[in-house]
Design an enzyme around this catalytic site. Structure first.
Site, PDB file in Angstrom:
ATOM      1  CE  LYS A 126      -4.138   0.809   0.294  1.00  0.00           C
ATOM      2  NZ  LYS A 126      -5.927   0.169   0.276  1.00  0.00           N
TER       3      LYS A 126
HETATM    4  N1  GLU Z   1      -7.363  -0.107  -3.207  1.00  0.00           N
HETATM    5  C1  GLU Z   1      -8.515  -1.153  -3.347  1.00  0.00           C
HETATM    6  C2  GLU Z   1      -8.044  -1.798  -2.265  1.00  0.00           C
HETATM    7  O1  GLU Z   1      -7.912  -1.512  -1.096  1.00  0.00           O
HETATM    8  C3  GLU Z   1      -7.791  -2.174  -4.670  1.00  0.00           C
HETATM    9  C4  GLU Z   1      -6.394  -2.127  -4.425  1.00  0.00           C
HETATM   10  C5  GLU Z   1      -5.556  -2.725  -6.101  1.00  0.00           C
HETATM   11  O2  GLU Z   1      -6.886  -3.075  -7.076  1.00  0.00           O
HETATM   12  O3  GLU Z   1      -4.896  -2.963  -5.681  1.00  0.00           O
HETATM   13  O4  GLU Z   1      -8.707  -3.226  -1.951  1.00  0.00           O
END
Ligand code: GLU
Length: 436
Positions: A126
């Site tokens: 993240k």
């Molecule tokens: N931000 C989204 C989540 O928390 C998607 C992450 C992604 O597609 O890699 O799952």
């Protein structure tokens, strides 16, 4: 572009680094507590459990940019790779004024659990930048995105770590990230991010995927509980990419959206709100409040609304020990990451409320991100029907297998998801062993 500071004072105050801000050490501790709850179910694999409690890699970057007035502002950015035992790190990037290292660590760990829970071949990562994007122009945000991407370029890549949209980032942000990374490596690397515009190797269905997955998971929960979808009363917190899509899809399937809360306010109508019309009103006025036929509620009253399904689709730590006993819903479907604290989980469980946890309920987004990544690698693109059918199947199967695990062990769906996910991650860990 002016490179010398002008006489005027910069309009941005440089933020306090979050590692000095003790009041912000929350989300990571919540994650640790969630992991502790599953350790007794991991058998011999608990030998490796410490792996889950330490992010593999943390990168903190300074992101300086020129503001439109020629001054320079510095922002704090992060990319955390929590785990890569099962594949490259994968997870979004958020721009928000409350982003902290603790938060990004927790969000990266929740991606590890989510990706393993739905069996995508990824670890968890993240990123985030501590900025309130509402106060900056499109040009400033482009410069921020490009500098942040360059700074984290050390660790990202199509087979290393693949960012995606999250809170306050979108397909345009991903286009800038893809372009910046591609310029830096000297070739067009579409697979370095997902959630891109369709014209740049994005996937059909990605924009609605998280909301669609929330719907599939919520509808499955209703089936298990013997409750009809037709006429089911739905309350949604957050009316961004996830909350709006989820509200729309529930509405399209005959459910009644009776309350919507976002940063601008809270509205309620016992007869139901049309999400399409609320969105048009929000675009026109900047607020959900004042929507024709709705009552405006105080923020805290949202939690007491008499509904069947509650969808927190905003930020972490919204359902806490302070409001969990007021919730009227039979089912909470977590569109957001980390909206429920462990203490609130216990209260909801005691009151017979089924919580479909984030790591299952909002996995539709990263699932279609996975489809996008696969399509980019093969340069062969699927139809929207194919994508939705595959998404529905993955979400439905994951829901049903986690429901069975929860029944077998007599635990919540969250603990079941952690048992399955942690087992998958630690099996990979044990098989790979330590190097060197
Ligand atoms: N931000 C989204 C989540 O928390 C998607 C992450 C992604 O597609 O890699 O799952």
């Amino acid at each position: 572009m002016t490179t010398l500071p002008p006489d005027s004072m910069p309009r941005t105050l440089h933020s306090v680094p979050s590692y000095l801000d003790k009041s912000n050490l929350g989300p990571w501790e919540i994650y640790l507590e969630q992991v502790d709850r599953v350790t007794p179910y991991l058998g011999k694999l608990s030998y490796w459990a410490e792996t889950l409690k330490r992010p593999k890699r943390i990168l903190i970057v300074d992101v300086p940019i020129h503001l439109d007035d020629g001054t320079v502002a510095h922002f704090e950015g992060y990319r955390v790779q929590h785990n890569t035992s099962r594949g490259p790190a994968k997870g979004g990037v958020r721009f928000h004024q409350d982003v902290t290292l603790s938060e990004v660590m927790a969000l990266s760990a929740w991606m590890t659990i989510k990706n393993a829970a739905v069996n995508l071949p990824y670890g968890g990562g993240k990123g985030g930048v501590r900025i309130d994007p509402r106060n900056y122009s499109q040009g400033e945000l482009e410069r921020l995105t490009r500098r942040y991407t360059t700074e984290i370029g050390l660790v990202i890549g199509p087979d290393k770590d693949i960012p995606a949209p999250d809170v306050n980032t979108n397909p345009q942000t991903m286009a800038w990230m893809m372009d910046t990374y591609s310029m830096n490596v000297g070739r067009t690397a579409t697979g370095v991010v997902t959630g891109k515009p369709v014209q740049l190797g994005g996937s059909l269905g990605r924009a609605d995927a998280t909301g669609r997955g929330v719907f599939v998971a919520g509808a499955q929960a209703l089936i298990k509980l013997g409750m009809p979808l037709e006429g089911a009363k739905v309350a949604v917190q957050g009316f961004g990419n996830v909350g709006y899509a989820a509200a729309r899809i529930f509405h399209d399937h005959g459910a009644r959206v009776i309350a919507i809360q976002d940063v601008s306010g809270t509205i309620f109508s016992a007869g139901g709100l049309d999400p399409y019309a609320v969105q048009a009103h929000l675009q026109a006025t900047g607020s959900v409040t004042g929507f024709v036929g709705s009552d405006t509620l105080k923020g805290a009253e949202f939690w007491q609304v008499p509904c069947d399904i509650l969808i927190p689709a905003a930020l972490e730590k919204q359902i806490t020990a302070d409001n969990a006993d007021q919730i009227q819903a039979r089912v909470v479907v977590e569109g957001a990451n980390g909206p429920t604290t462990p203490a609130a989980d216990d209260i909801l469980r005691g009151r017979g409320v089924t919580v479909v946890p984030d790591v299952l309920a909002n996995a539709g987004g990263v699932t279609v991100s996975y489809f996008e990544w696969v399509q980019d690698f093969s340069s062969f693109f699927w139809t929207e029907d194919e994508i939705n059918a595959r998404l529905d199947r993955i979400m439905g199967e994951a829901f049903n297998s986690l429901w069975d695990v929860a029944e077998r062990h007599g635990v919540t769906l969250r603990t079941a998801a952690y048992i399955v996910a942690c087992t998958r991650v630690l099996e990979a860990r044990a098989l790979r062993g330590l190097y060197p």
